[in-house]
Structure formats: C-alpha cells, structure tokens
Write a protein that holds these residues in place. Sequence first.
Motif, PDB file in Angstrom:
ATOM      1  N   LEU A 214      36.972  -0.387  94.096  1.00 34.63           N
ATOM      2  CA  LEU A 214      36.980  -0.914  95.449  1.00 34.63           C
ATOM      3  C   LEU A 214      36.737   0.167  96.492  1.00 34.63           C
ATOM      4  O   LEU A 214      37.507   0.370  97.420  1.00 34.63           O
ATOM      5  CB  LEU A 214      38.304  -1.645  95.720  1.00 34.63           C
ATOM      6  N   ASN A 215      35.601   0.877  96.350  1.00 35.91           N
ATOM      7  CA  ASN A 215      35.184   1.831  97.373  1.00 35.91           C
ATOM      8  C   ASN A 215      34.277   1.123  98.367  1.00 35.91           C
ATOM      9  O   ASN A 215      33.767   0.024  98.123  1.00 35.91           O
ATOM     10  CB  ASN A 215      34.471   3.022  96.731  1.00 35.91           C
ATOM     11  N   ARG A 216      34.069   1.748  99.510  1.00 32.77           N
ATOM     12  CA  ARG A 216      33.339   1.122 100.606  1.00 32.77           C
ATOM     13  C   ARG A 216      31.937   0.691 100.186  1.00 32.77           C
ATOM     14  O   ARG A 216      31.500  -0.438 100.479  1.00 32.77           O
ATOM     15  CB  ARG A 216      33.261   2.101 101.792  1.00 32.77           C
ATOM     16  N   TYR A 217      31.215   1.557  99.498  1.00 33.46           N
ATOM     17  CA  TYR A 217      29.836   1.258  99.109  1.00 33.46           C
ATOM     18  C   TYR A 217      29.774   0.043  98.195  1.00 33.46           C
ATOM     19  O   TYR A 217      29.008  -0.895  98.431  1.00 33.46           O
ATOM     20  CB  TYR A 217      29.235   2.477  98.411  1.00 33.46           C
ATOM     21  N   PHE A 218      30.598   0.027  97.160  1.00 34.73           N
ATOM     22  CA  PHE A 218      30.558  -1.059  96.182  1.00 34.73           C
ATOM     23  C   PHE A 218      30.973  -2.379  96.822  1.00 34.73           C
ATOM     24  O   PHE A 218      30.316  -3.410  96.635  1.00 34.73           O
ATOM     25  CB  PHE A 218      31.473  -0.731  94.999  1.00 34.73           C
ATOM     26  N   VAL A 219      32.048  -2.360  97.598  1.00 41.25           N
ATOM     27  CA  VAL A 219      32.554  -3.601  98.196  1.00 41.25           C
ATOM     28  C   VAL A 219      31.557  -4.189  99.180  1.00 41.25           C
ATOM     29  O   VAL A 219      31.266  -5.398  99.155  1.00 41.25           O
ATOM     30  CB  VAL A 219      33.910  -3.341  98.882  1.00 41.25           C
ATOM     31  N   LEU A 220      30.999  -3.361 100.074  1.00 41.01           N
ATOM     32  CA  LEU A 220      30.042  -3.865 101.059  1.00 41.01           C
ATOM     33  C   LEU A 220      28.790  -4.414 100.372  1.00 41.01           C
ATOM     34  O   LEU A 220      28.265  -5.470 100.751  1.00 41.01           O
ATOM     35  CB  LEU A 220      29.657  -2.758 102.040  1.00 41.01           C
ATOM     36  N   PHE A 221      28.319  -3.704  99.355  1.00 40.14           N
ATOM     37  CA  PHE A 221      27.108  -4.133  98.668  1.00 40.14           C
ATOM     38  C   PHE A 221      27.323  -5.474  97.970  1.00 40.14           C
ATOM     39  O   PHE A 221      26.526  -6.408  98.119  1.00 40.14           O
ATOM     40  CB  PHE A 221      26.672  -3.082  97.650  1.00 40.14           C
TER      41      PHE A 221
END
Length: 401
Positions: A214-221
């Motif tokens: 649940l890091n920013r890049y993975f979640v937003l994508f």
Amino acid sequence: MPLPSLSPEQRIKPRNFELRISLIFAAIFVPQAIHLPYFPLWLEGNGFGAEQIAVILSAPMFLRVLTTPFITAMADEASDRANVLILLAAAALLVSLGFFLTPTYLVVLTVSLGLAVAWTPHSPLSDSLALSGVRRFGSNYPRMRIWGSIAFLSGNLGGGIILSLTSEKSVPAIISCALVVTLLVSLFAPRLGRPRKASPLSAVEIQDAGPKLLNRYFVLFVAGAGLINGSHAFLYSFVSIYWKSIGIGDTTVGLLWAWAVVAEVFMFLSFTRVFSRLPATVLMALAGIGAILRWLAFPLVWPSGIGVIGFFAVQSLHAFSTALILIGVQKLIVETVPEERTGAAQGIAFFANGFSMAAFTLVSGPLYAALGVHGFLPMIAVAVAGMGLVWMAHGSRPHPG
C-alpha cells in the motif's frame, strides 16, 4: 522466501497438459460469452426495468469480490485444485437451473447471487492450474489462454445466431448447456496436487502481504485503473439493450461484441512491437483516452447516420480501453512487485476493479432509465477521474537506479 520443494508425483507432467488446460479455458469462457451480452436482454424480455437490471447485475459483482478470494484460498489448501474446479462447475450448473423457475425479481436475483459464488472462481482456478504448469513444466501460458479468447468470441457469435433463430427466452438454456460442457471438460483437469505458491486471488496472501503493497504509487495506479475499468459498466449492462432498441438484430449484436474481442486479441499480439517500452502509467493513460473517445462516440453514431459500421469502429477502441488496462496492471506488478507478493498484488487489483465495476453497474440502471444512450456521457467523467489518479501515480513512480 524459497518455494516448497516438489514431491516426486508433482514433478511428473500430466499427459497432454497444455491441451487439457486449453480446453478448460475454452469451456469456462463460452458461458461467460453468453451471459455478458445476452443476459441483460433476457432480463428486459422478462419485464425488468433498468434499475432492477442494474441491481441484478451489480449485486453479484459486490458478492464475488468478497467470496472469490476465500474460495481460491480454500482451493489452495485442498488435496487438488482440479477437484475444487469440478465441484464448482457442478454447483454453477445446478444453480443456473434456477433461471428456469418463474422469473420473479427475487428468484432471478437469488440465482444470480448463487452463480456469483460458484461461477466466478472458475477463471482464477484455471489460471492457477495453468501457472503451475508454467512454473513446473515450462508450459506456454499465452498459447493456452488464447483459447479462452477464441471461445469467448465464438460464444458471442454463436449466441447471437441462436437468439436470432429463437428469442431472448433461450438465454438460460444456452448458459446451462454451456455449463454442462464446462463440467464435462473439468473432469479431465490435470491433477497437480497443492500449489507451491498461493493462487492469484488468495485471501491468505492478500492478508499477509497486502499492507506492504500500500504505497502511494501502487494505490493510486490501481485505483485509477479500477475507475477506468469501471467506466465500462454502462456498456456491459445496457449496450445490448440499446442496440436492440434501435433495431439491430441479435446476430449483429453478437458480431459487435465479437469484434471487440478481436480488437483486444490484436492488441495482445501487437503490444510487444508497439507499446512494450512505455511505462505502465502511460499505457493506462492511453486506456483512459480510448475509453473517453468510446463513451463520447457511442451516443453520436446512430443519430449521425453512420449506422452499424460506426459501432464496429467504436468497438475497435476496446483494444485500448480494455486490453491496455489488463496489460498495464500486469506490467505494473511485474516491474514493481516482488514475486512473493504477486498474488497479493493481483488480489488487490481484483478488489479495485470488482468494486468499481459493481458500483457503476448499479448507477447505470438509473442513468439508462433517465438518459438512454446518453448515459455513456457520465462515464467520461469516471474515466477522466481514473486518468487523474494515474497521472498522480506517474509523478510518484519509482525510478531505477
């Protein structure tokens, strides 16, 4: 963490493994090819309104997002996943017979919910068996999986022809007959024992590894991809009903659905040469642009006098709006997620896509009742919102070195 060692029995490749898995993929996609385009027509033919159709279609989507990961996790713990597949194929067939009862709203909704539990796991279980063959025996996954796409295309065409000769009333019979074939083919599923790695939708792996993803890049994508995918809900729910309302026949409806699959397969075949060097975020942006153009064009085709050929042109955008979503998510996972967390990543993406599709399917009923074909236009805003999240993800994506 190293994978568990194979037992002596698991080292032996089952006879005709690739052929048997290819047949399983084909068998599980035929009933889906009938249900997706033609089940809404059957619902409308039985007097259900747009809002009721939306609930009947969306409620199983919400349910399967919750049940499928747990079923695949239990399958991983069974003595052999093939036995679970057979059991679920038999259960789906029995539940589908409920559509032959008097089609009241409560009966149809209840049967649809039961099918969501028994039917949806067929695909991830088949994927799990196929991927075990890839890891253990070096089998070629695309060469097996492509028969699912060919069967889906054939089911679209065949279903349209059958309905043109009969009526929408035959949809439950076609689905049940297709599930009979699924059950018969599943009896020949290769026995591979327990998997060495959790299935792609395993709830166990999501629970263990999910929080680390649940890091920013993975979640937003993943959230952005889910919204772009969810913008297709209006299409999947009501486009067949719309086409029929303007006088397009069942055979042509089947051809239009099949043409979208052809476009998708073409993208899969040409992707490596054309798009493989692009970042996953750029691929998803292209998918969003394809979706926006598609939803903008749909209400304009028939009033402009272009005719059916215009719908074939718009359906060609399926190569971008759908195929690139599938490819983009897998590219993200391959490039940024460690192998031991792949199952969790797939599961989280499944949740995002599933909930988004279910929510916008539920909204699609009132939209179609109020706006008709112009209900596609609000889906543009959904796709734009998804692109916004993907753009935010692009700004935070990790850079090598």
